[in-house]
Enzyme design. Structure first.
Site, PDB file in Angstrom:
ATOM      1  N   HIS A   1       0.871  -1.179   0.000  1.00 18.78           N
ATOM      2  CA  HIS A   1       0.000   0.000   0.000  1.00 18.78           C
ATOM      3  C   HIS A   1       0.907   1.227   0.000  1.00 18.78           C
ATOM      4  CE1 HIS A   1      -4.204  -0.943  -0.088  1.00 18.78           C
ATOM      5  NE2 HIS A   1      -4.030  -1.947   0.746  1.00 18.78           N
TER       6      HIS A   1
ATOM      7  N   ASP B   1      -4.804   2.000   1.850  1.00 19.50           N
ATOM      8  CA  ASP B   1      -5.182   1.310   3.094  1.00 19.50           C
ATOM      9  C   ASP B   1      -5.727   2.319   4.103  1.00 19.50           C
ATOM     10  OD1 ASP B   1      -2.628   2.459   3.164  1.00 19.50           O
ATOM     11  OD2 ASP B   1      -1.831   1.013   4.597  1.00 19.50           O
TER      12      ASP B   1
ATOM     13  N   TYR C   1      -7.070   8.757 -17.574  1.00 23.05           N
ATOM     14  CA  TYR C   1      -7.899   9.507 -16.636  1.00 23.05           C
ATOM     15  C   TYR C   1      -8.118  10.942 -17.082  1.00 23.05           C
ATOM     16  CZ  TYR C   1      -7.194   5.603 -13.443  1.00 23.05           C
ATOM     17  OH  TYR C   1      -7.172   4.367 -12.865  1.00 23.05           O
TER      18      TYR C   1
ATOM     19  N   GLU D   1      -0.230   7.408  11.451  1.00 18.46           N
ATOM     20  CA  GLU D   1      -1.595   6.985  11.796  1.00 18.46           C
ATOM     21  C   GLU D   1      -2.386   8.063  12.543  1.00 18.46           C
ATOM     22  OE1 GLU D   1      -0.483   3.411  13.793  1.00 18.46           O
ATOM     23  OE2 GLU D   1      -0.807   2.192  11.989  1.00 18.46           O
TER      24      GLU D   1
END
Ligand SMILES: [Zn+2]
Ligand SMILES: [Zn+2]
Length: 422
Positions: A119, A124, A322, A398
């Site tokens: 990831h 994630d 894209y 985190e």
């Protein structure tokens, strides 16, 4: 502050629920990080997401949307419109080089080649943040004026060769319909900003991305007698330089920037043979659809004409990937006060355009959409030199996750409150 009679009646409840769910969000993110899956292969991830939404009592949980996508619908206790929030779930073919205890050691195949899986773009984090949002919103669902659709998308980094997928396919399968979505929000974690900082931009934010291949056909001969053939290596070299004049000489750079890069130049097998053919591959980035079409025409014409001048022939293939990621100006202006209220005014800033691409653009073509960046480099590190997204050393702080949960929840609730009739 934020008692039910204030203009922002959900803030206190969202903050409390986000505090409560934070350890779970971190645990989910670590689990997803350790078990990453490539585009269109997010089977385990999708199963975890779907089970979570069902456990919260979501009214509808659709699986296998665009192969491995999940779309959950949570109906609030009060009537109102529908807002969508999107997270992408796929990882990248990268061998992880961080030293986190939940480092990925997964090995698989990508387009037929063995690879690691990591990831490395932070999807994630996006998936676990949106799972956290699901918990937060479900905990106050009786008070929500309208419905929230959570879109867990596969294959943002493009599906494997020969497969379709991603946002474009989710839209084609009707993920924004039935019930019809009025606006969509999404975020991306980025190493270039410290944790706590949010970056946004009205209008074009991220570039369109198209790739091109040029096959330059010459005529094979002995390298010591070039006049007996046509040398595609020399012609190909002239084409590379010719392509570099497009942005420099042909595009109006005062309007929007653009990029043309050749990343592959292949041809030849021996020092003493002039080969028959060389192959060039590259990418075209633009922030404006008209520029994008002009760039395509220039690439084609320059390659073909230079080849013709050298007696060779160029076959040019351009694949549109894209579209430009364009933030709806009205929705952007509307969103900024919400972000500032949650993250702190000083932490929400306009950022430069990004030449990377995002298939969130396909949702934005259907409904007004707002996409923003969230810093994820720990504040005691230098974000300007931190390993970037897609690096094997990309690192997500985190502590950033809870801000993602709070901002997406607040955007959804503010938008529903502002757009509910009566
Ligand atoms: Zn990426
Ligand atoms: Zn990404």
């Amino acid at each position: 502050m934020n008692a039910p009679d204030t203009p922002f009646p959900f803030d206190a409840a969202v903050q409390a629920a986000a505090d409560r769910i934070e350890p779970d969000v971190i645990a989910w993110r670590r689990d997803l990080h350790q078990n990453p899956e490539l585009g269109n292969r997010e089977v385990r991830t999708a199963r975890i997401v779907a089970a979570h939404l069902r456990s919260l009592g979501f009214d509808q949980v659709l699986e296998k949307v665009a192969h491995t996508g999940v779309v959950g619908l949570l109906k609030g206790g009060k009537p109102g419109p529908v807002v969508a929030l999107r997270a992408d779930m796929d990882a990248l073919p990268v061998v992880e080089e961080t030293d986190v205890p939940f480092k990925s050691t997964v090995r698989t195949e990508w387009n037929g080649n063995p690879c690691g899986v990591m990831h490395a773009c932070g999807h994630d984090a996006h998936t676990s943040i949106l799972m956290g949002v699901a918990s937060v919103l479900a905990s106050i669902r009786d008070r929500i004026p309208g419905s929230v659709k959570l879109v867990f998308q596969p294959a943002e980094e493009t599906p494997p060769i020969g497969e379709d997928g991603g946002a474009k396919m989710m839209v084609a399968e009707g993920c924004l319909k039935n019930p019809d979505v009025g606006a969509i929000f999404g975020l991306h974690v980025t190493s270039i900003h410290p944790t706590g900082k949010i970056g946004y931009r009205s209008g074009p934010l991220m570039a369109s991305a198209d790739d091109f291949r040029v096959f330059v056909r010459g005529n094979q001969t002995h390298a010591a007698m070039p006049w007996r053939g046509i040398d595609p290596i020399v012609v190909g070299s002239q084409i590379v330089l010719g392509l570099q004049t497009i942005v420099a000489r042909r595009m109006n750079i005062t309007h929007e920037p653009s990029v043309v890069t050749v990343g592959v130049f292949r041809g030849g097998v021996r020092h003493n043979i002039i080969p028959d053919e060389v192959r060039l591959e590259g990418t075209i980035r633009a922030f404006d659809e008209e520029h994008r079409n002009q760039l395509h025409e220039h690439v084609k014409r320059i390659a073909e004409m230079i080849a013709e001048a050298g007696g060779a022939k160029a076959n040019v293939h351009i694949h549109r990937w894209y579209d430009v990621t364009v933030n709806h100006p009205g929705l952007t202006e509307w969103s900024v006060p919400t972000l500032a209220r949650i993250a702190g005014e000083a932490n929400v800033n306009v950022v430069d355009k990004v030449c990377g691409a995002e298939d969130f653009s396909f949702f934005q073509k259907e409904v007004p959409g707002f996409f923003y960046f969230m810093g994820c480099t720990p504040v005691d590190r230098d974000a300007t030199t931190a390993a970037p997204n897609h690096s094997p050393r990309f690192y997500v702080d985190e502590r950033a996750l809870k801000l993602g949960v709070r901002t997406l929840s607040a955007l959804a609730l503010d938008w529903l409150s502002a757009n509910a009739k009566g």
